[in-house]
Scaffold this active site. Sequence first.
Site, PDB file in Angstrom:
ATOM      1  N   ILE A 108       0.813  -1.151  -0.118  1.00  0.00           N
ATOM      2  CA  ILE A 108       0.051   0.142   0.044  1.00  0.00           C
ATOM      3  C   ILE A 108       0.901   1.219   0.165  1.00  0.00           C
ATOM      4  CG2 ILE A 108      -1.499   1.359   1.487  1.00  0.00           C
ATOM      5  CD1 ILE A 108      -2.748  -1.318   2.178  1.00  0.00           C
ATOM      6  N   GLU A 139      10.742 -19.573  19.093  1.00  0.00           N
ATOM      7  CA  GLU A 139       9.691 -20.432  19.591  1.00  0.00           C
ATOM      8  C   GLU A 139       9.091 -21.517  18.819  1.00  0.00           C
ATOM      9  OE1 GLU A 139      10.127 -20.437  22.878  1.00  0.00           O
ATOM     10  OE2 GLU A 139       9.624 -18.657  23.764  1.00  0.00           O
TER      11      GLU A 139
END
Length: 380
Positions: free
Chosen positions: A338, A364
């Site tokens: 955009i 993680e």
Amino acid sequence: MITEKTKEQEMLVKVIRDFAKQEIAPVIDQYVHNGEFPTEIIQKLGELGVFGIQYPEEYGGMGEGMVCFSNVLEELARVDASVAAIVMANSSPLTILSKFGSEEQKNKWLAPIIAGKGIASIGLTEASGGSDASAMKTKAIKKENGWMINGNKLFITNSGNELNKFSVIAAATGTENGKKQTSSFIIPRETPGYVVGPKIHTIGWQAADSRELTFEDANIPDEYLVGEQGTGVKQLLTSITYGRISIAACAVGVAQGAYEEALEYAKIREAFGHQISKFQGISFKIADMATKIESARLLVHKAALLADKDEDFRKESSMAKLYATEMAMSVVQDSIQIHGGIGLSKEHRVSKMLGDAKLLEIVEGTSEIQRLTISKLVGC
């Protein structure tokens, strides 16, 4: 599953939102440019009690739980993912101590960090193992009245700055029934043989501090073993499961920040005599971004709520981590699209967010690990 925030929680979230806008946003780029750890910011967050949000009041925490903590992480990451990552990484060793540490360990190591007197790090990842904890090469050998640790840990966030007080690390402690036994240890920063490597420069979290840790005959006393010998895998998996909620919350924050940048830009940028927000191609993209963010936020909330109710939240934690991090990557890319050419500038926030979002997909447990975990938990 949705619960309303208490007045205290609403006040805390507002305090952190204002802090992020007023204390972090104006200066964080200076830390990144100078390659400095944001010591002052982290100290102030410690003074605000952020390090103890989800921990028991008896050790100085607020006892508010993971729902509140995830809301705070989102507010921090909305402005800067580095600061959110530092707070998130600090929570991992504290979770292990809170859940499995002795009373002596909680009072000596947990309580001071909760009080804002420094930060901690967790050492699990190794260069040869990645997400495979069974491939761990760091070893702890039992000695008289203590342990001697040798090995290396990689990409350890919070390990090299002046605020760091200790690391909780995982090490192999022999075998039991033919399987490698893993245990967790507290290693104070000043321990002889605790060697901190140079900062690792990553594409995201640029103000955070990740290093390689090397342990060369690092000797620690018996009382620095966390819990019982051989229970390290359970401890680390518990910390990781909580950590996945935290990472997902950070991802929602990054996406929210990227979405707000895109929406604001679309309202002021004109093309062919109209604001570009009026073009369906842009407005539909923004609508999709808003919907994805809200969906991820609900997943994070559900996982955090289950954690606070002390129910099994492994599946929901992995789902939140998987969806929120991939969503953040998608939203940031759309925000750059955009913005057009200006979104490619290194000086613009959205370009920095691209690296932040990518790190969130990896740490993680990668998206592949999350899909593997979810597929097992749903019965595949």
